[in-house]
Design a protein around this motif. Structure first.
Motif, short mmCIF file in Angstrom:
data_model
loop_
_atom_site.label_atom_id
_atom_site.label_comp_id
_atom_site.label_asym_id
_atom_site.label_seq_id
_atom_site.Cartn_x
_atom_site.Cartn_y
_atom_site.Cartn_z
N ARG A 1 0.82 -1.21 0.00
CA ARG A 1 0.00 0.00 0.00
C ARG A 1 0.85 1.26 0.00
N LEU A 2 1.97 1.22 0.71
CA LEU A 2 2.87 2.38 0.69
C LEU A 2 3.45 2.62 -0.70
N GLU A 3 3.77 1.53 -1.40
CA GLU A 3 4.31 1.70 -2.75
C GLU A 3 3.24 2.16 -3.73
N LEU A 4 2.00 1.71 -3.53
CA LEU A 4 0.92 2.11 -4.44
C LEU A 4 0.55 3.58 -4.30
N LEU A 5 1.02 4.25 -3.27
CA LEU A 5 0.78 5.68 -3.16
C LEU A 5 1.44 6.44 -4.30
N SER A 6 2.48 5.85 -4.89
CA SER A 6 3.21 6.51 -5.99
C SER A 6 2.73 6.05 -7.36
N TRP A 7 1.63 5.30 -7.40
CA TRP A 7 1.16 4.74 -8.66
C TRP A 7 -0.29 5.16 -8.90
N PRO B 1 -3.51 4.54 -11.93
CA PRO B 1 -3.93 3.90 -13.17
C PRO B 1 -4.39 4.88 -14.24
N LEU B 2 -4.48 6.20 -13.91
CA LEU B 2 -5.03 7.18 -14.86
C LEU B 2 -4.01 8.22 -15.33
N TYR B 3 -3.07 8.55 -14.46
CA TYR B 3 -2.19 9.69 -14.77
C TYR B 3 -0.73 9.26 -14.75
N ALA B 4 0.08 10.05 -15.45
CA ALA B 4 1.53 9.83 -15.46
C ALA B 4 2.11 10.14 -14.09
N PRO B 5 3.28 9.59 -13.76
CA PRO B 5 3.84 9.81 -12.42
C PRO B 5 4.20 11.25 -12.12
N LEU C 1 -6.08 -5.41 -2.90
CA LEU C 1 -5.56 -4.04 -2.87
C LEU C 1 -5.73 -3.29 -4.18
N LEU C 2 -5.34 -3.91 -5.31
CA LEU C 2 -5.35 -3.19 -6.58
C LEU C 2 -6.76 -3.03 -7.15
N VAL C 3 -7.55 -4.10 -7.09
CA VAL C 3 -8.89 -4.03 -7.70
C VAL C 3 -9.74 -2.93 -7.06
N PRO C 4 -9.76 -2.77 -5.73
CA PRO C 4 -10.53 -1.64 -5.17
C PRO C 4 -10.03 -0.27 -5.63
N ILE C 5 -8.71 -0.11 -5.77
CA ILE C 5 -8.16 1.18 -6.23
C ILE C 5 -8.62 1.46 -7.66
#
Length: 775
Positions: free
Chosen positions: A492-498, A500-504, A552-556
């Motif tokens: 979850r901490l790593e997914l804060l930087s990811w 699915p819609l916008y560039a980093p 984790l990913l599917v809800p996001i």
């Protein structure tokens, strides 16, 4: 005579009142009637001697006697001397016969009660009759099974061995010979002896000899069958014993293995206990650390979600405001142009009137009215400021588009509306600033934790070491079911930087796709978790990565599709579809409910966009020719509809094809694009250009089928119009500056008709204009 109770009165010595007559004559008659083969007492009495009888228990005359009897007369005479046997009647047996007879006699003597009482030889019925006659009334002598007799039988019957021949009376090995007796019944005895000789001699011996071979053969076969059955039973018993021995060996081996296993476990019990206690303390401290950090991680996740929602809401508001402002301007321009034309003004005057009406309509919606809040502030003031900013940006964009197009025809004019809407730079900057702050805060969450708790690597090493050394205790602790929750905070901490819609970052290219899932560090670290030398069958650790994706990913992604995704944006659609397709590799919608829900949300939003955000105004071309602003607005709405179709087509492969085709062909093309194409038949060149742009959006297999039947109908009508006026069309006429979208290039028309499946019309147009084409 004295009567003594139970005794008899004897008035007459010859008569008795109780016992009948006891005279000499009567006693002789009684003795004669009781004469038997074994005892004849009357032969030893002296007929002339007086009979004296004494009865015990009764009164008698003088001396208690009826008369005097001579005791000597009752002594039995000596046995008669045996008659010598002639030497010619005796056959001396050989040694084998004597030995066989002795063995037979010894066997019969020692056989006891198990041996039969007699030998059933032929003619035995005569022997039994003769024995009965000699035995008399129970005091006679019988012949036993060995040729011996009770009492004096040895005196009367002898066994004579013979060597065969006619004088022996047959081929038997022995025969019985009865000695002569003296007395009055000599003839009877001779007859009886002859019967015994006949029975014991040749006849019985002959028949026994005849039956012996058959009996021996039958007994031999029975003995052989019994022996074979015994051998078979013995073999079965031996095999059963071998199987039992084999099972015993296997059981012993299993017991040995179990014993060795227990010995090994006992030997490592101390080490295992120490290791497990260390693990217990480690995971207890790790769980306590992660529990303390969980609220911080949740707050950061909510903050990032709010940033995405705010950016999406700002972009949607700007797009809708732009569309409303432009629609108001276009409608005002069309009304002004129509009014000018109805007044009989020139085309130039109609264009000027429409342009002035469009500029006034942009700001007129927020003037003259006030909307005050609780503090007395005018809310429409902010709306007027925003409208003015949009109007300024729109005028600049429109001037650039007019400069680029110049006097070019519609077919060569810049494509309007198919590019994504430009977001407000200020909103984009705020989004990336907030996102960067969230990423920095996430990197500091575990900074105060020890090195063994701050990242995935040490936790993974500890868990895998436990699983490798003591897999049974690892399994008993349900560690495989706990690992997704154990590693979830780090993911979850790593997914804060990811996203699915916008560039980093804002400096990234707008066309750059979202970061793939398999490119993240948590994926590469956990992909092979628990795979090194695992001996556990049906290892649940193999589903660690899919489980993390599901939880984790599917809800996001679902939240992004439902709340943040702009379905009219091709860039966002390509990004999120790429992520969804990657998830489908691990998660099957039929068995994963969150994944099925995600796809259902995407399908619903596609149909909603097709119904509400793809409308194209149905103004006639003759009117829009006098209202340039209205014409550009119609062209922009057409581009927006085709852009929505392209964004929806991107979901093919993620959603079922029938759902995507329904949203694109039945919703966007049939209900919005096809009616606009029919209006453009007034300008054949413009109509052909729009048909080409429409076909470029759709997959080739959809174009060939009946999915775009409405577009094929318009193209066929266009082909008929071109054939009706072939002199007005051609490549040169279409390239002329003053054509204004009226001329059609026959080469392009034939290609369009062939792509849509109308080969007959394409062939006709090709023959008319002399075009060599392969259909």
């Amino acid at each position: 005579m004295r009567d003594d109770g139970g005794g008899a009165s004897h008035g007459d010595p010859k008569k008795s009142a109780v016992g009948g007559e006891y005279t000499i004559d009567r006693l002789r008659e009684l003795a004669s009637s009781q004469k038997s083969f074994g005892a004849r007492p009357v032969e030893h009495l002296d007929p002339s001697a007086p009979a004296v009888f004494k009865f015990s228990g009764s009164d008698t005359a003088a001396g208690g006697e009826f008369g005097a009897l001579d005791p000597v007369a009752f002594v039995p005479p000596p046995p008669p001397r045996k008659k010598p046997v002639a030497s010619e009647d005796v056959a001396i047996p050989d040694a084998a016969s004597i030995k066989a007879a002795k063995a037979k006699r010894e066997q019969m003597r020692t056989g006891g009660s198990a041996a039969p009482d007699y030998i059933p030889v032929s003619g035995s019925e005569h022997l039994e009759e003769l024995a009965a006659r000699r035995g008399g009334g129970g005091g006679g002598r019988g012949v036993d099974c060995r040729g011996e007799s009770d009492g004096e039988q040895d005196e009367n019957v002898r066994v004579k061995f013979g060597v065969g021949g006619e004088s022996a009376g047959g081929k038997g090995v022995f025969q019985a010979m009865v000695v002569d007796h003296a007395g009055d019944d000599k003839d009877d005895l001779n007859w009886e002896d002859e019967q015994l000789k006949r029975v014991m001699g040749g006849g019985g011996r002959f028949r026994a000899a005849k039956k012996a071979p058959a009996s021996v053969s039958a007994n031999g076969e029975r003995a052989l069958a019994s022996l074979r059955a015994g051998l078979s039973r013995a073999d079965g018993s031996r095999r059963a014993a071998l199987d039992e021995l084999k099972r015993a060996d296997e059981s012993l081996a299993s017991s040995d293995a179990a014993l060795k296993s227990h010995e090994e476990r006992l030997a490592t019990a101390g080490e295992r206990y120490k290791f497990v206690q260390e693990l217990k303390h480690y995971f207890r401290d790790l769980c306590a650390c992660l529990k303390d950090k969980a609220p911080i991680i949740e707050e950061l996740e909510e903050h990032v979600q709010r940033l995405h929602e705010q950016r999406a809401a700002a972009a949607t508001a700007a797009s809708e405001g732009e569309a409303q402002d432009e629609a108001a301007e276009a409608e005002a321009a069309v009304e002004a142009a129509q009014a000018a034309l109805m007044r009989g003004e020139s085309s130039a005057e109609a264009v000027a009137a429409s342009t002035a009406a469009a500029e006034f309509a942009a700001t007129a919606r927020f003037t003259g009215t006030q909307k005050l809040d609780e503090f007395g502030r005018d809310l429409n003031l902010a709306n007027r400021v925003a409208a003015e900013k949009r109007t300024t940006a729109r005028r600049a964009r429109r001037a650039a588009e007019e400069a680029a197009s110049g006097d070019a025809t519609f077919a060569h004019a810049p494509i309007l509306g198919e590019a994504d809407d430009i977001e407000d730079p200020g909103e984009v900057e705020l989004f990336y600033k907030g996102w960067q702050d969230a990423r920095e805060a996430g990197s500091c969450v575990l900074r105060d934790a020890g090195a063994d708790f701050a990242s995935i690597a040490p936790v993974k090493a500890k868990s895998e070491q436990w699983k490798k050394r003591f897999p049974k205790t690892y399994q008993d602790a349900y560690m495989a079911a706990s690992t997704p929750q154990l590693f979830a905070p780090f993911v979850r901490l790593e997914l804060l930087s990811w996203s699915p819609l916008y560039a980093p970052s804002s400096e990234s290219s707008s066309g750059e796709p979202a970061s793939p899932i398999d490119g993240m560090s948590w994926y590469s670290e956990l992909f092979d978790y628990g795979m090194g030398g695992s001996s556990i069958e049906d290892d649940e650790d193999a589903n660690l990565v899919p489980t993390i994706m599901e939880k984790l990913l599917v809800p996001i992604i679902e939240h992004a599709v439902k709340e943040c995704w702009d379905a009219t944006s091709v860039e966002q659609s390509n990004r999120i579809v790429a992520v969804v397709k990657e998830l489908l590799v691990y998660l099957e919608p039929s068995s994963c409910e969150p994944m099925a829900k995600l796809l259902a949300v995407a399908k619903s939003k596609l149909h909603e966009v097709a119904m509400k955000r793809c409308s194209i105004p149905s103004w006639a071309p003759v009117v829009t020719a006098s209202a340039p602003i209205a014409e550009m607005y119609a062209r922009r709405r057409l581009g927006a509809a085709l852009r929505c179709a392209r964004a929806a087509v991107a979901w093919e492969g993620a959603l079922p094809t029938r759902d995507v085709k329904s949203a694109v062909c039945d919703g966007i093309i049939a209900q919005h694009v096809a009616p606009h194409l029919r209006l453009l038949l007034a300008r054949p060149g413009d109509c052909l250009a729009v048909i080409e742009r429409t076909l470029a959006v759709l997959p080739r297999e959809w174009v060939v089928g009946n999915a775009v039947a409405s577009v094929r109908s318009v193209a066929s009508t266009l082909g008929q119009m071109v054939r009706s006026q072939p002199e007005s069309h051609g490549a040169a006429a279409a390239a002329a500056a003053d054509a204004r979208g009226k001329a059609v290039d026959p080469q392009r028309l034939v290609a369009v008709l062939a792509a849509l499946g109308d080969k007959s019309e394409a062939q006709t147009v090709a023959e008319l204009f002399g075009i060599a084409t392969v259909l």
